[in-house]
Design a protein around this motif. Structure first.
Motif, PDB file in Angstrom:
ATOM      1  N   PHE A   9      82.692   0.984  53.638  1.00  0.00           N
ATOM      2  CA  PHE A   9      82.526   1.316  54.804  1.00  0.00           C
ATOM      3  C   PHE A   9      84.187   2.217  55.263  1.00  0.00           C
ATOM      4  CE2 PHE A   9      79.683  -1.819  54.404  1.00  0.00           C
ATOM      5  CZ  PHE A   9      78.711  -1.116  55.937  1.00  0.00           C
ATOM      6  N   ILE A  10      83.905   3.525  55.388  1.00  0.00           N
ATOM      7  CA  ILE A  10      85.607   4.317  55.780  1.00  0.00           C
ATOM      8  C   ILE A  10      85.552   4.763  57.039  1.00  0.00           C
ATOM      9  CG2 ILE A  10      85.661   4.742  53.300  1.00  0.00           C
ATOM     10  CD1 ILE A  10      84.432   7.333  54.483  1.00  0.00           C
ATOM     11  N   ASP A  11      87.047   3.968  57.628  1.00  0.00           N
ATOM     12  CA  ASP A  11      87.299   4.829  59.091  1.00  0.00           C
ATOM     13  C   ASP A  11      87.528   6.803  58.517  1.00  0.00           C
ATOM     14  OD1 ASP A  11      88.993   6.011  61.331  1.00  0.00           O
ATOM     15  OD2 ASP A  11      90.395   4.639  60.811  1.00  0.00           O
ATOM     16  N   LEU A  12      86.366   7.237  59.848  1.00  0.00           N
ATOM     17  CA  LEU A  12      85.403   8.479  59.819  1.00  0.00           C
ATOM     18  C   LEU A  12      86.597   9.773  60.922  1.00  0.00           C
ATOM     19  CD1 LEU A  12      82.112   8.924  59.159  1.00  0.00           C
ATOM     20  CD2 LEU A  12      83.816   9.490  57.418  1.00  0.00           C
ATOM     21  N   THR A  13      87.989   8.303  61.869  1.00  0.00           N
ATOM     22  CA  THR A  13      87.954   9.230  62.853  1.00  0.00           C
ATOM     23  C   THR A  13      88.955  10.413  62.223  1.00  0.00           C
ATOM     24  OG1 THR A  13      88.712   6.521  63.836  1.00  0.00           O
ATOM     25  CG2 THR A  13      90.008   8.594  64.341  1.00  0.00           C
ATOM     26  N   GLY A  14      88.210  11.143  63.059  1.00  0.00           N
ATOM     27  CA  GLY A  14      89.891  12.513  62.821  1.00  0.00           C
ATOM     28  C   GLY A  14      89.021  13.455  62.126  1.00  0.00           C
ATOM     29  N   LYS A  15      88.149  12.584  60.667  1.00  0.00           N
ATOM     30  CA  LYS A  15      87.776  13.634  59.110  1.00  0.00           C
ATOM     31  C   LYS A  15      86.911  14.462  59.558  1.00  0.00           C
ATOM     32  CE  LYS A  15      89.423  10.590  56.505  1.00  0.00           C
ATOM     33  NZ  LYS A  15      90.301   9.571  56.592  1.00  0.00           N
ATOM     34  N   LYS A  16      87.150  15.424  59.050  1.00  0.00           N
ATOM     35  CA  LYS A  16      86.942  16.755  59.381  1.00  0.00           C
ATOM     36  C   LYS A  16      85.192  16.550  58.523  1.00  0.00           C
ATOM     37  CE  LYS A  16      90.181  20.284  59.985  1.00  0.00           C
ATOM     38  NZ  LYS A  16      89.826  20.345  61.347  1.00  0.00           N
ATOM     39  N   ILE A  17      83.880  16.801  59.085  1.00  0.00           N
ATOM     40  CA  ILE A  17      82.342  16.570  58.959  1.00  0.00           C
ATOM     41  C   ILE A  17      81.571  18.269  59.415  1.00  0.00           C
ATOM     42  CG2 ILE A  17      80.764  15.851  58.378  1.00  0.00           C
ATOM     43  CD1 ILE A  17      82.205  12.951  58.634  1.00  0.00           C
ATOM     44  N   LEU A  18      81.136  18.256  58.146  1.00  0.00           N
ATOM     45  CA  LEU A  18      80.825  19.712  58.106  1.00  0.00           C
ATOM     46  C   LEU A  18      78.718  19.670  58.252  1.00  0.00           C
ATOM     47  CD1 LEU A  18      80.818  23.066  58.767  1.00  0.00           C
ATOM     48  CD2 LEU A  18      80.732  23.657  56.140  1.00  0.00           C
ATOM     49  N   ILE A  19      78.114  19.761  58.735  1.00  0.00           N
ATOM     50  CA  ILE A  19      77.136  19.619  59.096  1.00  0.00           C
ATOM     51  C   ILE A  19      76.358  21.436  59.043  1.00  0.00           C
ATOM     52  CG2 ILE A  19      74.776  18.675  60.303  1.00  0.00           C
ATOM     53  CD1 ILE A  19      76.406  16.433  60.912  1.00  0.00           C
ATOM     54  N   VAL A  40      83.474  16.429  64.079  1.00  0.00           N
ATOM     55  CA  VAL A  40      82.479  16.815  63.630  1.00  0.00           C
ATOM     56  C   VAL A  40      81.901  18.600  63.757  1.00  0.00           C
ATOM     57  CG1 VAL A  40      80.027  17.437  63.541  1.00  0.00           C
ATOM     58  CG2 VAL A  40      80.766  15.021  63.295  1.00  0.00           C
ATOM     59  N   THR A  41      81.862  19.517  62.981  1.00  0.00           N
ATOM     60  CA  THR A  41      81.435  21.029  63.299  1.00  0.00           C
ATOM     61  C   THR A  41      80.035  21.141  62.995  1.00  0.00           C
ATOM     62  OG1 THR A  41      83.250  21.399  63.115  1.00  0.00           O
ATOM     63  CG2 THR A  41      81.738  23.726  62.381  1.00  0.00           C
ATOM     64  N   VAL A  42      79.335  21.532  63.336  1.00  0.00           N
ATOM     65  CA  VAL A  42      78.093  22.177  62.322  1.00  0.00           C
ATOM     66  C   VAL A  42      77.811  23.359  62.652  1.00  0.00           C
ATOM     67  CG1 VAL A  42      75.511  21.462  63.812  1.00  0.00           C
ATOM     68  CG2 VAL A  42      76.396  19.920  63.741  1.00  0.00           C
ATOM     69  N   ILE A  43      77.074  23.328  61.802  1.00  0.00           N
ATOM     70  CA  ILE A  43      76.759  25.700  61.865  1.00  0.00           C
ATOM     71  C   ILE A  43      75.116  25.627  61.482  1.00  0.00           C
ATOM     72  CG2 ILE A  43      77.305  27.513  60.305  1.00  0.00           C
ATOM     73  CD1 ILE A  43      79.997  26.165  59.934  1.00  0.00           C
ATOM     74  N   ALA A  44      74.905  26.659  62.528  1.00  0.00           N
ATOM     75  CA  ALA A  44      73.511  26.815  61.790  1.00  0.00           C
ATOM     76  C   ALA A  44      72.688  27.881  63.353  1.00  0.00           C
ATOM     77  CB  ALA A  44      72.196  25.704  61.929  1.00  0.00           C
ATOM     78  N   PRO A  45      71.729  28.939  62.361  1.00  0.00           N
ATOM     79  CA  PRO A  45      71.142  30.146  64.146  1.00  0.00           C
ATOM     80  C   PRO A  45      70.648  28.669  64.597  1.00  0.00           C
ATOM     81  CG  PRO A  45      70.704  30.124  61.437  1.00  0.00           C
ATOM     82  CD  PRO A  45      71.081  28.807  61.223  1.00  0.00           C
ATOM     83  N   GLU A  46      69.753  27.812  64.590  1.00  0.00           N
ATOM     84  CA  GLU A  46      69.251  27.250  65.759  1.00  0.00           C
ATOM     85  C   GLU A  46      69.731  25.677  65.785  1.00  0.00           C
ATOM     86  OE1 GLU A  46      65.004  27.839  65.458  1.00  0.00           O
ATOM     87  OE2 GLU A  46      65.207  29.973  64.278  1.00  0.00           O
ATOM     88  N   ILE A  47      70.077  25.287  67.351  1.00  0.00           N
ATOM     89  CA  ILE A  47      70.811  24.058  67.347  1.00  0.00           C
ATOM     90  C   ILE A  47      69.349  22.896  67.821  1.00  0.00           C
ATOM     91  CG2 ILE A  47      72.091  23.170  68.031  1.00  0.00           C
ATOM     92  CD1 ILE A  47      73.369  24.397  65.805  1.00  0.00           C
ATOM     93  N   GLN A  75      86.959  20.521  54.007  1.00  0.00           N
ATOM     94  CA  GLN A  75      85.793  19.143  54.622  1.00  0.00           C
ATOM     95  C   GLN A  75      86.050  17.895  53.940  1.00  0.00           C
ATOM     96  OE1 GLN A  75      84.416  19.913  57.776  1.00  0.00           O
ATOM     97  NE2 GLN A  75      85.872  22.272  57.292  1.00  0.00           N
ATOM     98  N   PHE A  76      86.548  16.164  55.097  1.00  0.00           N
ATOM     99  CA  PHE A  76      85.666  15.762  54.009  1.00  0.00           C
ATOM    100  C   PHE A  76      84.508  15.896  53.221  1.00  0.00           C
ATOM    101  CE2 PHE A  76      84.928  11.586  54.004  1.00  0.00           C
ATOM    102  CZ  PHE A  76      85.735  10.987  53.675  1.00  0.00           C
ATOM    103  N   MET A  77      83.832  15.870  54.166  1.00  0.00           N
ATOM    104  CA  MET A  77      82.126  15.809  54.122  1.00  0.00           C
ATOM    105  C   MET A  77      81.906  16.557  54.193  1.00  0.00           C
ATOM    106  SD  MET A  77      79.687  12.423  55.265  1.00  0.00           S
ATOM    107  CE  MET A  77      80.701  11.114  54.420  1.00  0.00           C
ATOM    108  N   VAL A  78      80.439  17.273  53.397  1.00  0.00           N
ATOM    109  CA  VAL A  78      79.858  18.302  53.722  1.00  0.00           C
ATOM    110  C   VAL A  78      78.794  17.610  53.371  1.00  0.00           C
ATOM    111  CG1 VAL A  78      78.991  20.574  53.336  1.00  0.00           C
ATOM    112  CG2 VAL A  78      81.199  19.932  52.447  1.00  0.00           C
ATOM    113  N   LEU A  79      77.498  17.927  54.730  1.00  0.00           N
ATOM    114  CA  LEU A  79      76.098  17.299  55.247  1.00  0.00           C
ATOM    115  C   LEU A  79      75.594  18.764  55.370  1.00  0.00           C
ATOM    116  CD1 LEU A  79      76.030  14.475  57.392  1.00  0.00           C
ATOM    117  CD2 LEU A  79      76.517  14.345  54.857  1.00  0.00           C
ATOM    118  N   ALA A  80      74.491  19.097  53.899  1.00  0.00           N
ATOM    119  CA  ALA A  80      73.577  19.810  53.876  1.00  0.00           C
ATOM    120  C   ALA A  80      72.418  19.517  54.919  1.00  0.00           C
ATOM    121  CB  ALA A  80      72.943  20.648  52.637  1.00  0.00           C
ATOM    122  N   CYS A  81      71.972  20.017  55.390  1.00  0.00           N
ATOM    123  CA  CYS A  81      71.114  19.363  56.101  1.00  0.00           C
ATOM    124  C   CYS A  81      69.767  21.383  56.566  1.00  0.00           C
ATOM    125  CB  CYS A  81      70.946  18.820  57.630  1.00  0.00           C
ATOM    126  SG  CYS A  81      72.115  16.934  57.468  1.00  0.00           S
TER     127      CYS A  81
END
Length: 159
Positions: A9-19, A40-47, A75-81
């Motif tokens: 369990f970690i503190d995510l406050t303000g951590k940059k997470i790219l989806i 959080v930042t989300v990058i995708a053609p359709e949302i 980025q702290f974390m990148v989620l490839a979705c």
């Protein structure tokens, strides 16, 4: 037998997470991450409409376009979705090369961590995670725990 992931369990406050990706999987991740104060930042053609609503409320940043290699750094974390497994694999490789934690929604073997089912209530943050082989079992366990922690504390006799 697969080794389970260690619950950290970690503190995510303000951590940059790219989806990368804007569909229903990304929407579920966004909803959870925002509850923990992530940037959080989300990058995708359709949302997905859930992501659109959160962006309209100023809760996160959305870029309606195809992701590029330049988006990954810092980025702290990148989620490839995305809905393209080959793109997800490239994104997780680039994320690791840049020093980010990486999660591939289309390949559990290509994940530095598993995204847990989360229960928040009564001052607790409970994460439920399996080996990645039985998502339904994790969902059932989370549902059972939610029943306990989302009930009123005094048996429903709230003033």
């Amino acid at each position: 037998m697969k080794m389970p992931k260690f619950p950290l369990f970690i503190d995510l406050t303000g951590k940059k997470i790219l989806i990368a990706g804007g569909g229903s999987v990304a929407a579920r991740r966004v909803n959870t991450l925002l509850r923990y104060g992530a940037d959080v930042t989300v990058i995708a053609p359709e949302i997905h409409e859930t992501i659109e609503k959160a962006a309209a409320a100023g809760a996160l940043t959305v870029h309606r376009r195809v992701i590029t290699d330049d988006d990954i750094g810092g980025q702290f974390m990148v989620l490839a979705c995305t809905n393209r497994p080959e793109i997800n694999a490239v994104l997780t490789r680039l994320a690791r090369e840049s020093g980010s934690l990486a999660g591939n929604a289309s390949d559990q073997a290509d994940c530095d961590f598993f995204f847990p089912a989360v229960v928040l209530g009564q001052g607790l943050s409970i994460g439920i995670c399996g080996t990645g082989e039985d998502h339904a079992a994790v969902a059932r366990a989370a549902g059972q725990i939610r029943e306990i922690y989302e009930k009123p504390q005094n048996g429903g006799n709230e003033p």
